[in-house]
Design a protein around this motif. Structure first.
Motif, PDB file in Angstrom:
ATOM      1  N   PRO A  71      35.603  56.082 -96.751  1.00  0.00           N
ATOM      2  CA  PRO A  71      35.878  55.712 -95.224  1.00  0.00           C
ATOM      3  C   PRO A  71      33.903  55.154 -95.022  1.00  0.00           C
ATOM      4  N   HIS A  72      33.326  54.095 -95.770  1.00  0.00           N
ATOM      5  CA  HIS A  72      32.321  53.658 -95.093  1.00  0.00           C
ATOM      6  C   HIS A  72      32.464  51.812 -95.532  1.00  0.00           C
ATOM      7  N   VAL A  73      31.833  51.640 -94.693  1.00  0.00           N
ATOM      8  CA  VAL A  73      32.434  49.724 -94.154  1.00  0.00           C
ATOM      9  C   VAL A  73      30.840  49.468 -94.547  1.00  0.00           C
ATOM     10  N   THR A  74      30.661  48.237 -95.363  1.00  0.00           N
ATOM     11  CA  THR A  74      29.901  47.598 -95.501  1.00  0.00           C
ATOM     12  C   THR A  74      29.219  46.316 -95.460  1.00  0.00           C
ATOM     13  N   ILE A  75      28.378  45.807 -93.671  1.00  0.00           N
ATOM     14  CA  ILE A  75      28.189  44.435 -93.652  1.00  0.00           C
ATOM     15  C   ILE A  75      26.968  44.064 -93.956  1.00  0.00           C
ATOM     16  N   SER A  76      27.241  42.644 -93.836  1.00  0.00           N
ATOM     17  CA  SER A  76      25.432  41.893 -94.577  1.00  0.00           C
ATOM     18  C   SER A  76      26.037  40.472 -94.396  1.00  0.00           C
ATOM     19  N   ASN A  77      24.818  39.708 -94.066  1.00  0.00           N
ATOM     20  CA  ASN A  77      24.603  38.329 -94.423  1.00  0.00           C
ATOM     21  C   ASN A  77      23.400  37.980 -94.933  1.00  0.00           C
ATOM     22  N   GLY A  78      23.220  38.753 -95.658  1.00  0.00           N
ATOM     23  CA  GLY A  78      21.907  38.346 -96.847  1.00  0.00           C
ATOM     24  C   GLY A  78      20.709  38.742 -96.487  1.00  0.00           C
ATOM     25  N   GLU A  79      20.653  38.833 -94.485  1.00  0.00           N
ATOM     26  CA  GLU A  79      19.226  39.316 -94.433  1.00  0.00           C
ATOM     27  C   GLU A  79      18.943  40.973 -94.306  1.00  0.00           C
ATOM     28  N   THR A  80      20.281  41.654 -93.935  1.00  0.00           N
ATOM     29  CA  THR A  80      20.611  42.484 -93.038  1.00  0.00           C
ATOM     30  C   THR A  80      21.696  42.908 -94.129  1.00  0.00           C
ATOM     31  N   ASN A  81      21.512  44.068 -94.038  1.00  0.00           N
ATOM     32  CA  ASN A  81      22.635  44.906 -94.734  1.00  0.00           C
ATOM     33  C   ASN A  81      22.792  46.830 -94.113  1.00  0.00           C
ATOM     34  N   MET A  82      23.716  46.507 -94.138  1.00  0.00           N
ATOM     35  CA  MET A  82      24.564  47.731 -92.640  1.00  0.00           C
ATOM     36  C   MET A  82      25.641  48.008 -93.101  1.00  0.00           C
ATOM     37  N   VAL A  83      25.172  49.722 -93.175  1.00  0.00           N
ATOM     38  CA  VAL A  83      26.177  50.897 -93.807  1.00  0.00           C
ATOM     39  C   VAL A  83      27.444  51.687 -93.329  1.00  0.00           C
ATOM     40  N   LEU A  84      28.364  51.855 -92.590  1.00  0.00           N
ATOM     41  CA  LEU A  84      29.118  52.851 -91.293  1.00  0.00           C
ATOM     42  C   LEU A  84      29.972  53.245 -92.414  1.00  0.00           C
ATOM     43  N   THR A  85      29.688  54.135 -91.614  1.00  0.00           N
ATOM     44  CA  THR A  85      30.838  55.735 -92.026  1.00  0.00           C
ATOM     45  C   THR A  85      31.882  56.121 -90.948  1.00  0.00           C
ATOM     46  N   ILE A  86      33.294  55.602 -90.880  1.00  0.00           N
ATOM     47  CA  ILE A  86      33.974  56.826 -89.862  1.00  0.00           C
ATOM     48  C   ILE A  86      33.763  57.748 -89.713  1.00  0.00           C
ATOM     49  N   GLY A  87      33.670  57.989 -88.402  1.00  0.00           N
ATOM     50  CA  GLY A  87      33.190  59.443 -87.255  1.00  0.00           C
ATOM     51  C   GLY A  87      31.952  59.358 -88.266  1.00  0.00           C
ATOM     52  N   ASN A  88      31.456  59.154 -88.267  1.00  0.00           N
ATOM     53  CA  ASN A  88      29.554  59.379 -88.711  1.00  0.00           C
ATOM     54  C   ASN A  88      29.312  58.450 -87.728  1.00  0.00           C
ATOM     55  N   LYS A  89      27.794  59.566 -86.834  1.00  0.00           N
ATOM     56  CA  LYS A  89      27.369  58.963 -85.391  1.00  0.00           C
ATOM     57  C   LYS A  89      25.663  58.212 -86.160  1.00  0.00           C
ATOM     58  N   ASN A  90      26.001  58.381 -87.132  1.00  0.00           N
ATOM     59  CA  ASN A  90      24.445  57.716 -88.180  1.00  0.00           C
ATOM     60  C   ASN A  90      24.628  56.384 -88.785  1.00  0.00           C
ATOM     61  N   ALA A  91      23.964  55.330 -89.220  1.00  0.00           N
ATOM     62  CA  ALA A  91      24.800  54.399 -89.773  1.00  0.00           C
ATOM     63  C   ALA A  91      23.477  54.527 -90.330  1.00  0.00           C
ATOM     64  N   VAL A  92      23.217  53.040 -92.131  1.00  0.00           N
ATOM     65  CA  VAL A  92      22.288  53.052 -92.538  1.00  0.00           C
ATOM     66  C   VAL A  92      22.309  51.322 -92.708  1.00  0.00           C
ATOM     67  N   VAL A  93      21.118  50.808 -92.239  1.00  0.00           N
ATOM     68  CA  VAL A  93      20.294  49.469 -92.053  1.00  0.00           C
ATOM     69  C   VAL A  93      19.210  49.518 -92.929  1.00  0.00           C
ATOM     70  N   ASN A  94      19.423  48.705 -94.048  1.00  0.00           N
ATOM     71  CA  ASN A  94      18.582  48.103 -94.972  1.00  0.00           C
ATOM     72  C   ASN A  94      17.980  49.450 -95.114  1.00  0.00           C
ATOM     73  N   ASP A  95      18.593  50.452 -95.906  1.00  0.00           N
ATOM     74  CA  ASP A  95      17.914  51.541 -96.789  1.00  0.00           C
ATOM     75  C   ASP A  95      17.790  52.298 -95.048  1.00  0.00           C
ATOM     76  N   ARG A  96      17.432  52.367 -94.168  1.00  0.00           N
ATOM     77  CA  ARG A  96      17.187  52.680 -93.398  1.00  0.00           C
ATOM     78  C   ARG A  96      18.627  53.572 -92.021  1.00  0.00           C
ATOM     79  N   VAL A  97      17.977  55.419 -91.831  1.00  0.00           N
ATOM     80  CA  VAL A  97      19.424  56.170 -91.250  1.00  0.00           C
ATOM     81  C   VAL A  97      18.963  55.925 -89.728  1.00  0.00           C
ATOM     82  N   VAL A  98      20.107  55.770 -89.560  1.00  0.00           N
ATOM     83  CA  VAL A  98      20.175  54.342 -87.846  1.00  0.00           C
ATOM     84  C   VAL A  98      21.111  55.373 -87.077  1.00  0.00           C
ATOM     85  N   PRO A  99      20.358  56.367 -86.041  1.00  0.00           N
ATOM     86  CA  PRO A  99      21.205  56.706 -85.004  1.00  0.00           C
ATOM     87  C   PRO A  99      21.939  55.843 -84.336  1.00  0.00           C
TER      88      PRO A  99
END
Length: 471
Positions: A71-99
């Motif tokens: 259930p994970h989707v990863t978005i990247s533009n070369g500088e920023t890498n973001m991982v979103l999980t369906i139904g989860n209120k936390n994202a991971v941005v450049n290895d940092r957990v962000v609510p």
């Protein structure tokens, strides 16, 4: 850089096409990119205080890379890498957990993500104008480099242009705005935009004076920071907004929000810019009154199909009561114009717990109720209980439980916390009702009485309306 801007426009146009209907609103918000209205056949979707848009349309339009590993989707533009999980209120941005204010969801085949969060993580500022129900996205657009001038004894180099410093923005109460500055800057640029009416004034080669404005306005990372001056003494000017718009070159943007088309003139004076907001030139747009919110309520009949639930002392099964009371509540809610009821099952079928959760979350429901009956080893145990898991469900549980006791007439066994899956992983206020004990003959007789079920259903509906402040 212009190619990147065009890509951004295409991306955000696609973003808009992903917007589902807004929960309970007849008029969807409009989306603007750098002042340009983005058109789409589909509407944005608002869940709570968050605007959701389809992720693939947005990211592909901006030229970002998207990778799926459900259930994970990863978005990247070369500088920023973001991982979103369906139904989860936390994202991971450049290895940092962000609510997140709202989790990513899947609805109608589209993966929807919170617009503000994704935009700002990738450098696009977002401003929500409540009055006009508009979302403004701003991505700095660098000016083309100044043309080279013939060699004039300086080795062929173009003379450097220093930035001016904006000292103040003042409204005189009579229709004139004064921008006081020091230094030199290029000619200002003015653009008139419609739907909603506004005038955008860009001041290239100008920065905010750090001593006069909040520090956040004086650096290149402050594009998301907006200041505003509310106006109540002019027939059409209602607000002056300003922001640090770009650092290539330094650019200050001033926006005049208008109630109707209006003649606006600008004049560059000695260390000052005067903006005169003059006569109205056209009729004010007709804005339909906001429609009242329609709340989505998911009703979950526990068990079903191959999972019969508890066996009652009269030989009947829990799943029968659960479905009967759920259908009665649904029938009553169908008469409520401000509530739309949805069922996880409408007949004797089995639905996995995770599928019930996903149904409610993907729907963007406002409330979730799961209907059950209890059983004990002792035939003397009697009464009703209401369960919650998350803190945001306590208030709802307290209101519904009061009405459950009134409807059943049973002993009050209280509001309790438990980690039942359907109330733990849903993202809206959620409760699970244990209406009585099927191991007790008195409770059983009440729960399988059609007349008693109607009374219980009426109380449940009254509880829902009381919690939503509709009664």
């Amino acid at each position: 850089m212009m190619k990147k801007f065009v890509s951004a426009v295409m991306l955000l146009s696609l973003l808009i096409s992903m917007f589902p209907s807004i929960v309970g609103a007849a008029v969807a918000p409009k989306l603007y990119l750098n002042g340009t209205l983005l058109q789409s056949a589909a509407e944005p979707r608002i869940v709570g205080s968050s605007t959701l848009v389809p992720i693939r349309t947005v990211t592909e339009g901006l030229g970002f890379d998207v990778a799926w590993e459900k259930p994970h989707v990863t978005i990247s533009n070369g500088e920023t890498n973001m991982v979103l999980t369906i139904g989860n209120k936390n994202a991971v941005v450049n290895d940092r957990v962000v609510p997140l204010d709202a989790p990513a969801i899947i609805t109608s085949g589209s993966t929807m993500v919170p617009l503000r969060f994704v935009s700002e993580q990738f450098g696009v500022s977002v401003y929500w104008d409540k009055t006009t129900r508009s979302v403004y996205l701003n991505k700095p657009i660098p000016d083309a480099p100044p043309a080279e001038t013939p060699d004039s004894g300086n080795g062929g180099e173009s003379p450097a242009i220093s930035s001016a410093s904006l000292n103040s923005i003042e409204y005189n109460g009579l229709g004139s705005i004064y921008l006081s500055f020091e230094g030199d800057f290029k000619d200002l640029k003015t653009e008139v935009l419609h739907n909603p009416e506004r005038v955008v004034i860009d001041l290239p080669y100008m920065k905010f004076n750090a001593e006069s404005f909040t520090p956040g306005f004086t650096d290149a990372n402050s594009a998301a920071k907006l200041g505003e001056i509310m106006i109540d003494s002019h027939p059409t000017l209602k607000k002056i907004r300003y922001s640090y718009y770009s650092d290539k070159p330094d650019t200050v943007r001033v926006v005049l929000d208008l109630l109707a088309p209006t003649n606006v003139q600008t004049a560059k004076e000695d260390q000052s810019i005067r903006i005169d907001v003059l006569e109205q030139t056209g009729p004010a747009p007709v804005v339909p009154p906001p429609q009242p919110k329609v709340y989505k309520v998911v009703l979950d009949a526990g068990h079903g199909g191959k999972d019969p639930g508890a066996l009652a002392v009269n030989g009947r099964r829990e799943k029968e009561y659960n479905l009967a009371i759920t259908l009665k509540v649904k029938a009553l809610l169908d008469n409520e114009p401000r509530i739309k009821a949805y069922l996880t099952r409408s007949d004797d079928t089995f639905v996995e717990l995770d599928d019930r959760v996903a149904f409610a979350n993907n729907l963007g429901a406002d409330l979730f109720l799961s209907f059950h009956a209890n059983k004990a080893t002792s035939a003397t145990v009697s009464g009703a209980e209401t369960y919650y898991y998350r803190g945001d469900s306590i208030a709802f549980a307290n209101v519904i439980h009061k009405h459950l006791i009134a409807g059943t007439g049973f002993r009050d066994r209280g509001v309790r916390q438990a980690d039942f899956r359907v109330i733990k992983y849903t993202t809206m206020p959620a409760v699970l009702l244990e209406a009585g004990y099927l191991s007790n003959s008195g409770d059983t007789a009440t729960l399988f009485s059609a007349a008693k079920q109607s009374k219980i259903a009426a109380e449940i509906v009254a509880g829902i309306k009381a919690y939503l402040k509709l009664s």
